[in-house]
Design a protein around this motif. Structure first.
Motif, mmCIF file in Angstrom:
data_model
loop_
_atom_site.group_PDB
_atom_site.id
_atom_site.type_symbol
_atom_site.label_atom_id
_atom_site.label_comp_id
_atom_site.label_asym_id
_atom_site.label_seq_id
_atom_site.Cartn_x
_atom_site.Cartn_y
_atom_site.Cartn_z
ATOM 1 N N LYS A 11 0.824 -1.201 0.000
ATOM 2 C CA LYS A 11 0.000 0.000 0.000
ATOM 3 C C LYS A 11 0.866 1.263 0.000
ATOM 4 O O LYS A 11 1.889 1.316 0.686
ATOM 5 C CB LYS A 11 -0.894 0.010 1.245
ATOM 6 C CG LYS A 11 -2.013 1.029 1.174
ATOM 7 C CD LYS A 11 -2.964 0.791 2.330
ATOM 8 C CE LYS A 11 -4.180 1.689 2.212
ATOM 9 N NZ LYS A 11 -5.189 1.342 3.213
ATOM 10 N N ALA A 27 -2.150 0.869 -5.961
ATOM 11 C CA ALA A 27 -3.330 1.669 -6.326
ATOM 12 C C ALA A 27 -3.964 1.132 -7.601
ATOM 13 O O ALA A 27 -5.187 0.985 -7.692
ATOM 14 C CB ALA A 27 -2.925 3.132 -6.493
ATOM 15 N N SER A 44 -5.666 -2.248 -6.828
ATOM 16 C CA SER A 44 -6.898 -2.101 -6.039
ATOM 17 C C SER A 44 -8.039 -1.549 -6.874
ATOM 18 O O SER A 44 -9.202 -1.770 -6.544
ATOM 19 C CB SER A 44 -6.721 -1.164 -4.846
ATOM 20 O OG SER A 44 -5.448 -1.158 -4.383
#
Ligand code: GUN
Ligand code: FE
Length: 427
Positions: free
Chosen positions: A20, A26, A29
């Motif tokens: 993360k 990013a 996700s």
């Protein structure tokens, strides 16, 4: 690690691992096909059972007070001889493979029986249920040890059967990716003629198929081989061409330093079966030494020499046994003369044996959640059945708690090669 994203490719391998905060995390996700884990879940590598007798599953937990040679003749050979019945085999093997997967065993190295059809059924069941299965048709032809109802008639018959079995496993529908692999499996030297051992060594060289057998398991077995061949097990196996890259020797508690150097020289490996060894070996594998000298090693349940189908249970017992070897067990002896100093292994080392150790022994790219490795993984649920990790626990403490408390009840999902094969998340 907290907040990690994995990208799994079509072949079931981990392509990327992202933490993360970065751009890759990013991007991953944001994908539509992302699967999110609940916050109380942890992902750990799947474990390898490096030594298990599938046909002995119905007697797991039975007759453990017998010495090995009687246990084989009175209980085990009669049970194994029943696997000429394929329906019986399918029933037992389906239940076993399911049980192993639910216990987190994503890879297993199996002994089956001498029966081709039911041994092939075991490989097929591994494929159907999605377990990485290495399956051995057992070869045994020595009339002095094996009963007439349960042995190959002669070396040639066992060699022909093994050759057919290798081809049949490789040709199984759905096995294009090689999830199920055949293994050349002389039961152990006492059960095999010299001609059979020699022939299997040649077959291994010709086909490149892996080898597994029992070696230096008990005083009786070790002495038997010494008397017959004038050699230790590893020396004799090496002479027959059976000590090869990824050969797995089960038990191996009575190997000496020269034997273990021979194992390393050949890139072979040991299957440490701590529960079984407590009953049949009468001695502990000095696993501290094995790790320090970098002899390849993983863990085996040895069902049904061991009673538990759980590699985590065997990981716990590997730690316990190493502690007892170090401290000794006789309270009437003074501490200085009770045990063998510096024999203990840590919980992290036991975890490594269960995961990467077993995978490395088989030469497979699995056992760690790293890019390039197969996605063989377990989702375990924190807060269940004694597993209580807190945010203040460091990595070492987390691993110790995990090894001590993982059971089939807090493993909620299992993946092998990227395919979800167990899903109990909402039970
Ligand atoms: N040695 C030969 N056969 C066997 C077996 O089935 N189990 C164990 N533990 N040792 C063996
Ligand atoms: Fe065994």
């Amino acid at each position: 690690m907290e907040d990690v994203a994995f990208l799994i490719d079509e072949r079931g391998n981990i392509q990327e691992r992202a933490v993360k905060g970065g751009a890759l995390y990013a991007a991953l996700s944001a994908r539509e096909d992302v699967r999110r884990m609940p916050s109380d879940s942890l992902l750990i590598p799947g474990v390898t059972d490096l030594h298990i007798h599938a046909p002995q599953w119905p007697q797991a937990g039975m007759a453990l007070d017998e010495p090995l040679e009687r246990w084989l003749g009175v209980y085990t050979f009669p049970l194994e001889s029943r696997y000429d019945d394929v329906f019986f085999a399918e029933e037992v093997y389906s239940d076993l493979v399911r049980t192993l997967l639910e216990n987190g065993t994503t890879t297993a190295l199996y002994f089956a029986t001498i029966h081709e059809e039911s041994s092939l059924a075991l490989a097929r069941i591994c494929l159907e249920q999605g377990q990485r299965g290495f399956v051995g048709l057992v070869a045994m032809d020595n009339a002095a040890l094996c009963p007439p109802t349960y042995r190959h008639a002669n070396a040639q018959q066992a060699l022909d059967a093994t050759r057919r079995f290798i081809a049949a496993v490789r040709a199984l529908p759905g096995n294009e990716g090689g999830l199920a692999q055949p293994v050349i499996t002389p039961r152990f030297i006492p059960a095999c003629s010299d001609a059979l051992l020699e022939g299997l060594g040649e077959l291994a060289a010709e086909t490149g198929v892996r080898v597994q057998t029992h070696a230096s398991e008990s005083d009786w077995e070790h002495r038997h081989v010494l008397e017959r061949t004038g050699k230790t097990d590893t020396e004799a196996l090496d002479g027959f061409g059976l000590l090869r890259d990824a050969t797995v020797l089960a038990h191996a508690g009575f190997l000496n330093a020269t034997d273990r150097a021979r194992v390393r020289a050949r890139n072979a490996a040991l299957a440490h079966c701590p529960i079984s060894n407590a009953f049949f070996a009468g001695a502990a594998l000095p696993v501290r030494t094995v790790l320090d000298e970098h002899t390849r090693c993983g863990l085996g349940t040895d069902i049904s020499g061991g009673y538990s189908p759980s590699i985590f249970e065997n990981a716990r017992q590997a730690v316990v046994t190493s502690r007892l070897l170090e401290s000794g067990v006789d309270p009437d002896r003074s501490p200085g003369e009770r045990g063998r100093p510096d024999s203990r292994i840590t919980f992290q080392e036991a975890f490594w044996l269960a995961t990467r150790g077993g995978a490395e022994a088989l030469g497979t790219s699995a056992g760690q959640l790293l890019p390039g490795q197969a996605f063989d993984a377990l989702e375990i649920r924190n807060g269940r059945r004694g597993l209580r990790l807190s945010p203040t626990d460091d990595a070492e403490r987390c691993v110790q708690k995990i090894v001590c408390h993982v059971t089939a009840e807090n493993i909620v999902r299992v993946w092998v090669n990227g395919r979800m094969v167990v899903d109990k998340a909402y039970n």
